[in-house]
Design a protein around this motif. Structure first.
Motif, PDB file in Angstrom:
ATOM      1  N   VAL A 158      20.998  24.365  46.619  1.00  0.00           N
ATOM      2  CA  VAL A 158      20.100  23.125  46.727  1.00  0.00           C
ATOM      3  C   VAL A 158      20.435  22.094  45.426  1.00  0.00           C
ATOM      4  N   ASP A 216      18.540  18.824  46.198  1.00  0.00           N
ATOM      5  CA  ASP A 216      17.312  18.861  46.531  1.00  0.00           C
ATOM      6  C   ASP A 216      16.581  19.212  45.264  1.00  0.00           C
ATOM      7  N   LYS A 219      13.354  21.608  46.144  1.00  0.00           N
ATOM      8  CA  LYS A 219      13.830  23.037  46.202  1.00  0.00           C
ATOM      9  C   LYS A 219      14.331  23.619  44.850  1.00  0.00           C
TER      10      LYS A 219
END
Lengths: 241, 362
Positions: B161, B164, B167
């Motif tokens: 991740v 992101d 996340k």
């Protein structure tokens, strides 16, 4: 034309949902300076970033000196001896000029003779050696970006729009620098929008449009053919001197 | 006259200095306000005792209280810095907000407690040097376990991740819950007492100034870690790579460096630093429990935000400010002290939304 050092065969690149390169075929001959020309959005910078694998080719092959580098990670591509100067120059503004150069000399301490040669090419760098790179002017930053790429011998130097936003006197200085670099037999691939610059230093030319290479040939031939310039680029080199 | 000479002769402008050195300004302001608070406190305290307060008497008492609380505040600040430094380093280079960092603080505390118990022969010795050697060994053990845990955490939880942020928050919190449950499995759900080595118990007294021995050790360890980090960042090639990577990760890769390896190394180092913080806090509090790290994370996040996300120097000064504020207020108005760091964070953010010493990125 000499042996190809870099070859792109039918390279496609997608960025997210956008299909940017539609099968680029390009040959960069050894020891020569190849200009990559084209209108804004033609795919020139994407082609350079795809060569460095900053954006992964979704199809096609990229071959460097006989080795398929299409799937190599960016550091591995660089370690083959490819120096890349991105359009935004990638200067580490918080580091000094010296520290930027130390980082670029990956194999160890900088060679003094080569450093002196770089200083001859770009005297401003010696003057601002201990200054933060972020405090340099645009032209000086471009000089540092190129100096960083050549502080160690590279087999291929890729530079994206070195003259962008620079004053004419600085551009002339860069033309001198690239002319000197050509004498060292460095193979160079240069993206440029300034046609005077392109004509001054280019040996070969490839013109891109809509994500494809639509013309390959001799730079001098393109420079002398006004009709061809108009057809390929929508303007003539003469109008840009 | 040269440009440098002209620069030197330029008139001192307070506003410009405050803008350029906000951390020094806030430290000075904090110290001054702390002293002022001590004067009022001393005056009230003397009056409470039935004595006729005098300016000189109040000033004398305020000075000794101020010195005591300043050393205590610096020690607490440096303890927070040790815990927070790894998290800000990881965020600075990798742009990963690791909310699982607290689990590594807890892990370090528990491993440290077990190692202390195993080294009881050394910790119970009368020699200060032997006691310090025991603590050093305990820290190494905690760093090794947390470093190994960090390696697994980065590979399994964080790497998928990297790009992101949302996340990252979810999976690092999830990962920390897993680690905490594993800690409960290994060490049980109950609080565990931690014995401080004998030579670090008690205080030094100079007149009315009282300085706890352990707090002095915390100051020394905290300053050593800060100096070590500064030396690593500013004087080594790895440090140069980290500084470059903080600014422009992609360009570091273009120069041929495998930044992913640096990411792993920094994450492991960050986890190991959290473990050192856990050991230091365990010895300070002398009691550990599975939520130790979670509770400390509030302060950790506050000092990272105050300092500027990703800035080690900012984190250092932010920690000192929070430590000093807490200790000054805990003497004058203990109820407010618990929440004062949140107020300080809001004040700093209103003044400088990027934090005291923001990291500049491309």
């Amino acid at each position: 034309m000499s042996e190809p050092l870099l070859t792109l065969e039918g390279v496609h690149t997608h960025i997210g949902q956008y299909h940017i390169l539609h099968g680029v075929d390009l040959v960069v001959p050894q020891g020569q300076l190849t200009m990559l020309l084209g209108r804004n959005g033609a795919g020139k910078s994407t082609t350079l970033r795809t060569i460095m694998n900053l954006w992964r080719a979704s199809a096609g092959r990229i071959v460097f000196d006989g080795q398929d580098i299409t799937r190599l990670a960016t550091p591995q591509v660089a370690r083959l001896g490819i120096g890349y100067v991105p359009e935004e120059m990638g200067i580490f503004g918080q580091l000094t000029v010296e520290e930027n150069m130390i980082l670029a000399a990956r194999s160890g301490p900088m060679d003094e003779g080569r450093l002196n040669w770089v200083f001859e090419l770009f005297p401003a760098l010696k003057k601002f050696w201990k200054s933060r790179a972020g405090t340099l002017s645009g032209g000086q930053k471009q000089m540092l970006a190129i100096a960083r790429a050549i502080i160690e011998p590279r087999r291929l130097l890729i530079v994206d729009e070195p003259s962008k936003g620079l004053a004419p006197s600085i551009i002339n200085h860069l033309i001198d620098a690239f002319t000197q670099l050509k004498r060292t037999d460095t193979t160079i691939l240069l993206v440029e929008q300034n046609f005077n610059f392109a004509r001054s230093v280019g040996d070969n030319v490839a013109v891109m449009d809509d994500g494809r290479v639509v013309y390959c040939g001799d730079m001098q031939a393109l420079a002398e053919d006004v009709a061809l310039q108009r057809r390929l680029l929508g303007l003539s080199l003469d109008s840009h001197q | 006259m040269t440009t440098e000479a002209l620069e030197r002769t330029k008139t001192f402008k307070p506003a410009e200095w405050i803008d350029a050195q906000p951390h020094y300004f806030l430290l000075l302001l904090m110290g001054a306000l702390g002293f002022l608070a001590m004067i009022f406190y001393s005056w009230a305290h003397l009056a409470e005792l039935g004595a006729e307060p005098t300016v000189l008497g109040a000033l004398g008492k305020a000075a000794s209280s101020w010195l005591t609380m300043t050393v205590a505040g610096l020690a607490m600040g440096l303890l927070i810095f040790i815990m927070a430094s790894g998290m800000t380093l990881v965020f600075g280079l990798m742009h990963v907000l690791n909310l699982g960092h607290g689990a590594f603080i807890t892990l370090g505390a528990f491993v440290g407690a077990s190692a202390l118990a195993a080294l009881s022969g050394l910790t119970q010795a009368d020699s200060l040097l032997v006691n310090l050697l025991a603590i050093a060994l305990v820290m190494v053990a905690a760093m090794l376990v947390a470093g190994a845990g960090g390696l697994v955490f980065e590979r399994l939880i964080v790497r998928p991740v990297y790009h992101d942020p949302l996340k990252q928050i979810l999976v690092t919190v999830g990962g920390s819950i897993v680690i905490l449950q594993l800690i409960i499995v290994f060490w049980g759900p109950n609080e565990i007492p931690v014995s401080r080595p004998g030579s670090l118990l008690g205080s030094f007294t100079f007149g009315d100034v009282v300085i706890e021995k352990y707090r002095l050790l915390a100051v020394v360890v905290g300053l050593a870690i800060y100096a070590g980090m500064q030396a690593l960042i500013n004087r080594t090639r790895i440090g140069l790579l980290i500084r470059a990577g903080v600014e422009n990760t992609e360009m570091v890769e273009n120069l041929g460096y495998r930044i992913r390896l640096l990411f792993v190394a920094v994450f492991v180092a960050g986890s190991a630093l959290a473990a050192v913080g856990g050991v230091m806090w365990a010895l300070y509090d002398q009691m550990i429990h599975s939520h130790l790290g979670d509770l400390r994370m509030v302060q950790v996040i506050i000092v990272i935000i105050i300092g500027g996300l990703g800035s080690i120097t900012g984190c250092f000064y932010g920690s000192l400010l929070v430590g000093l504020l807490f200790n000054y207020l805990s003497l004058v108005t203990p109820m407010v002290a618990e929440f004062a760091s949140i107020g300080l964070m809001f004040a700093v953010l209103m003044w400088r939304p990027q934090g005291l010493i923001p990291v500049i990125r491309v």
